[in-house]
Design an enzyme around this catalytic site. Structure first.
Site, short mmCIF file in Angstrom:
data_model
loop_
_atom_site.label_atom_id
_atom_site.label_comp_id
_atom_site.label_asym_id
_atom_site.label_seq_id
_atom_site.Cartn_x
_atom_site.Cartn_y
_atom_site.Cartn_z
N HIS C 121 0.87 -1.18 0.00
CA HIS C 121 0.00 0.00 0.00
C HIS C 121 0.91 1.24 0.00
CE1 HIS C 121 -2.82 2.93 1.84
NE2 HIS C 121 -3.78 2.15 1.42
N ASP C 199 3.13 -4.65 7.90
CA ASP C 199 1.92 -3.84 7.73
C ASP C 199 0.73 -4.79 7.88
OD1 ASP C 199 -0.35 -2.62 6.80
OD2 ASP C 199 0.57 -1.81 4.98
N GLN C 202 -4.63 -4.92 7.12
CA GLN C 202 -5.72 -5.76 6.62
C GLN C 202 -5.79 -7.09 7.35
OE1 GLN C 202 -7.98 -4.92 4.42
NE2 GLN C 202 -7.11 -3.09 3.48
N LYS C 225 -10.38 -0.35 10.41
CA LYS C 225 -10.55 -1.50 9.53
C LYS C 225 -11.01 -2.73 10.29
CE LYS C 225 -7.10 -0.05 6.17
NZ LYS C 225 -7.81 0.53 5.02
N CYS C 364 -4.72 2.68 -3.70
CA CYS C 364 -3.48 3.13 -3.07
C CYS C 364 -2.35 2.13 -3.30
CB CYS C 364 -3.68 3.35 -1.58
SG CYS C 364 -4.71 4.78 -1.25
C1 LIG Z 1 -2.46 -2.83 3.48
C2 LIG Z 1 -2.72 -1.47 4.01
N1 LIG Z 1 -1.74 -0.78 4.62
C3 LIG Z 1 -1.94 0.46 5.13
C4 LIG Z 1 -3.15 1.08 5.04
C5 LIG Z 1 -3.29 2.46 5.59
O1 LIG Z 1 -4.11 2.50 6.73
P1 LIG Z 1 -4.65 3.89 7.28
O2 LIG Z 1 -5.31 4.59 6.13
O3 LIG Z 1 -5.63 3.49 8.33
O4 LIG Z 1 -3.50 4.65 7.81
C6 LIG Z 1 -4.21 0.39 4.44
C7 LIG Z 1 -5.55 0.97 4.35
O5 LIG Z 1 -5.91 1.77 3.54
C8 LIG Z 1 -3.98 -0.89 3.90
O6 LIG Z 1 -4.95 -1.56 3.29
#
Ligand SMILES: Cc1ncc(COP(=O)(O)O)c(C=O)c1O
Ligand SMILES: Cc1ncc(COP(=O)(O)O)c(C=O)c1O
Lengths: 151, 406, 406, 151
Positions: C121, C199, C202, C225, C364
């Site tokens: 992401h 990370d 998810q 999430k 993203c």
């Molecule tokens: C795999 C992954 N990493 C990071 C993020 C970023 O999370 P946040 O927007 O809550 O900071 C997301 C969500 O959009 C994600 O799906």
């Protein structure tokens, strides 16, 4: 006020603390402070042949902290360093849980803080400062820093 | 202001301590929330919630509309030129860190000066000290005079004339009960070509605040201090300054094009400064708080809070050994004091047993409190839902505390 | 899992679009909240709210207890060694930025390598690219194989053996419907002396996640999430690593002693990394979400979501010109696809008119989607409250969309 | 589907866009994209004596964006540059508000987007790209970058 925190004997210690003031010819000393509530305390010791022969404190602290320091400095005088360490760990337990083994009767008045989690740190601060003082020899030509010197 | 109506809207007032009604005098730390803010957040979660910006489905549209509506509500509340001038952050602290790391790193270099005042909250002190250390700049301070009564305006003039790169100052400090002349200071600075940042954490929602009237370049505030939720605040900046600033945090939503092998390009403000999922529910709650405060009127809020602070100050001043910091007549709802021979921590504990919530400590202003000779003090701070009875109860309780501890 | 009971706890399910019941298949962007999380936040605001940490009064004690309880609930949920290993942030994005700016700036220098995967992401890509640019390090990528079906483990072994300073990778990507073998990757890295960051945005709350079992050094996730509120997330780090890290943001609560004329000293973790008023209400809501998920069981959540994703994938695979990214059999609740001749944005719009919430765009993950030859795609993502009926409705609607647009 | 967004004529334009493909000997070109939904578009122009004599587009975009580009490239052919600018600003108004003065009948089919704020950007993107193309002369020996070349 009617609660188990400020018992009469504790209030007496806070109003007229024992062993308050500078110690002449200290061998060890340390400063402690509680960033959250503003307690500031200095503990000075004379340690000779592995024994605490004298202990005093200065600083600006709340009633709980002051009383704890007042009683503590009285209790540790004459103890060997290992005995002080053991007592310190028992005191921590007393403050957190309300009871602990092998705690001198005079200290028990501080057991009430365990009901007030935000005040446990106040009671324990002098003991933490004592622990760090025992590890911090005073340089002969360097006076111990008092909290007032910090500002 | 009709106090019965206002108090009726705050559910926390049903709480009691040892049978005493709760008098919440810790508003400078954080404020309580009216029923309608609590309800709005719950309703939003029940039927409008989704992630914002990228979605074309119903809930995402509702959430995006509510989130961007919050931005425009806040823009109007602060008198911003356009809604793109509002960057949502976690709070004032994050806003200052953003400014220091983005505008600061770009514009402040070796030998430059950052001018602050001696009465800054840690959040408007430490980020600048860190930046100064990192880039080789230096930090100077406009002194506070007479027991914290007033900013030294003569010194301010001289120091501003020395052309620091930035003058960052607090409008209403969280300790002294005074208010700095923000527009005069910004006028002096802009005459000298000095960029200005105003820490308005204690002023937005506590008095009318209009960024154009103040004439600053940047300003920050926190929702939780003005009837809104925790977790959100804002940095307001002039559009032309924000446009030139590099990103600070990196992630989703703030990027234009990302690549494996080349640096990314970034979106325009405010998106550029809002990496990741933003505080969505919080923005919606904050907008409701602003609507509530607009209905009450921020000038009325100010008058009410200052009047109560003055009432309390007059009564407690009589207590022997009690010292109030700051000016003789209160300019904000804040009354900070120390009592000889009774430690602040004990005062607050004692007051709590009788139902009065005070704050004790250094109030995140350690250097100031040390300068004033009182590393730990007690603070009563008033807001719109406080009553005369609460202000009057303070003196009696402090007398009892003195009798008990001294 | 009893679906009737679970669905009964989610108020958003009362919403409808054009008379169609709402099928929310945008869970990878953000999840909906159960009634009890919404109620818990409201109740907290009504009778327990104040600023945390410094207060000795009733509400401050309640708020501090609830905030720190949230930390310990989360510590236990993640299998942390102690609660001091949990640092609250705004979300995963802020957690990565914190790590890059604190641990990264201290430990990564000119010529060093930061290893990522091609399926990150933006929030686990851009902060590292920026850091690399700032300190003169380089970024390398473990490739993704075969239409995004699987990480290239042979390449991973070789690249890890090259001893990058950090290996940062996503456990469950938000696009491909696969799950990376996190513990195997961390084991390889730790054998090579490489620090790891996972990370887990998810994965936490979507399957069991235990940091000791994974064997990573750092891990991040977001409350929104996993049935919790927006505005909060966490960085978990090994205590001994956090202890050596410098602060990133500066302000109240994180400082030990502050001075006008000397650098400040800072508190121990986690306080050192939580400058300013934290997301208090959000922590309390998150803790309630964790309790809810613990009752349901995260393994049951995983099985349910993956089963629905497989069901949907099997049915939509029949549509001519439709391509599903990732492995043949789903490993997470995510199904990302593109349809020849029908743009993703139109698909999502069309589906919404029939009550199905999909996401369209680059998710993203621009470089990944570009590599897979589909800069824009549609995504259906399933979570515990989704039903078989919802999964089955998707294929019919996509067929209609194809007929309409192609 | 029964709504005011995808009208039949708009769908026809999106299925069989006019002026889609590479333009030979373009004098001006630009790329545009919508970071939020993934529309990517390139507009190429031939501008001679202050007039747009030809206009084409390529890219991968949603039905709204494609139809908008298809109609736009037809409408601007033969217009002077100032006339294109005026039309662009009227089109923006149409997309945002649903009506605007001096808009050719063929464009009116796109007025429906104003009811769908998230789609306004889709309709406007070709026009934004047109504006930037008019400011971006093509270097003789450098082919215009197509969006596909970016990955
Ligand atoms: C795999 C992954 N990493 C990071 C993020 C970023 O999370 P946040 O927007 O809550 O900071 C997301 C969500 O959009 C994600 O799906
Ligand atoms: C004057 C002032 N500035 C800044 C802050 C920091 O605000 P926050 O903690 O919401 O980031 C505060 C509040 O504590 C404050 O009183």
């Amino acid at each position: 006020m009617d609660n188990e925190l400020y018992q009469e004997v504790l209030l007496q210690h806070s109003k007229r603390p024992r062993n308050f003031g500078p110690l002449e010819n200290p061998t060890h000393s340390a400063d402690g402070h509680n960033a959250l509530c503003g307690d500031e305390i200095s503990v000075t010791l004379r340690i000779e042949n592995g024994k605490v022969t004298d202990a005093k404190f200065t600083g600006s602290a709340c009633a709980i902290c002051t009383a704890s320091a007042s009683i503590m400095t009285g209790e540790v005088k004459g103890l060997t360093c290992p005995a002080v360490e053991a007592l310190t760990s028992h005191f921590r337990q007393l403050a957190k849980e309300g009871t602990a083994p092998d705690v001198p009767a005079k200290l028990e008045v501080l057991g009430g803080v365990h009901q007030f989690p935000q005040r446990v740190k106040c009671a324990v601060l002098p003991w933490e400062t004592l622990t760090s003082a025992m590890k911090t020899p005073v340089e002969p030509d360097q006076a111990p820093a008092s909290p007032a010197a910090i500002s | 202001m009709d106090m019965t109506t206002i108090r009726g809207q705050f559910p926390f007032l049903h709480e009691a301590v040892n049978g005493h009604p709760l008098a919440y005098l810790d508003n400078a730390a954080s404020s309580q929330k009216p029923e309608r803010v609590i309800r709005r957040m719950a309703r939003f979660l029940e039927s409008e919630y989704a992630n914002v910006h990228r979605g074309v489905h119903l809930l995402s549209e509702r959430a995006t509309a509510a989130y961007e509506d919050a931005r425009s509500v806040l823009a109007e509340f602060l008198g911003a030129g356009c809604l793109e001038e509002i960057v949502f952050t976690r709070g004032t602290t994050e806003a200052v860190n953003l400014l220091a790391n983005s505008w600061g790193v770009k514009n402040i270099g070796p030998g430059d000066t950052i001018l602050l005042t001696e009465m800054e909250h840690h959040s408007n002190l430490l980020p600048w000290q860190h930046l100064a250390g990192r880039v080789g700049a230096k930090v100077e301070f406009v002194p506070v005079l007479e027991n914290g009564a007033v900013l030294d305006m003569d010194a301010a003039r001289v120091l501003i004339a020395g052309r620091p790169k930035l003058f960052a100052f607090v409008q209403i400090p969280n300790t002294l009960g005074l208010e700095n002349p923000a527009s005069e200071l910004c006028w002096l600075a802009s005459e000298a070509g000095v960029t200005t940042f105003v820490d308005a954490a204690q002023s937005v929602g506590h008095r009318p605040v209009d960024v154009r009237e103040i004439g600053c370049d940047f300003l920050a505030c926190s929702a939780h201090k003005m009837c809104g939720p925790s977790g959100i605040g804002a940095l307001w900046g002039r559009a032309e300054l924000l446009a030139e600033m590099p990103p600070w945090q990196y992630g989703g939503e703030m990027v234009d094009r990302a690549h494996y092998d080349r640096p990314a390009t970034f979106r325009e403000p405010p998106a550029r400064f809002e990496a990741g999922t933003p505080p969505i529910i919080e923005a919606v709650g904050w907008a409701e708080a602003v609507r509530f405060l607009n209905e009450v009127g921020t000038e009325a809020v100010r008058e009410h809070s200052v009047a109560l602070a003055n009432l309390a100050a007059e009564q407690i001043r009589e207590i022997p050994g009690l010292r109030i910091f700051g000016p003789g007549v209160r300019e904000s709802g804040i009354v900070t004091f120390s009592i000889e021979g009774v430690h602040a921590h004990d005062v607050a504990f004692f007051a709590n047993e009788r139902g009065i919530a005070l704050r004790a400590g250094h109030h995140c202003a350690q250097p100031l409190m040390r300068k004033l000779g009182s590393p730990s003090s007690s603070r009563a701070s008033f807001y719109l839902y406080n009553s005369r009875e609460e202000a009057e109860a303070l003196a009696g309780i402090l007398r009892d505390a003195v009798a008990f501890f001294r």
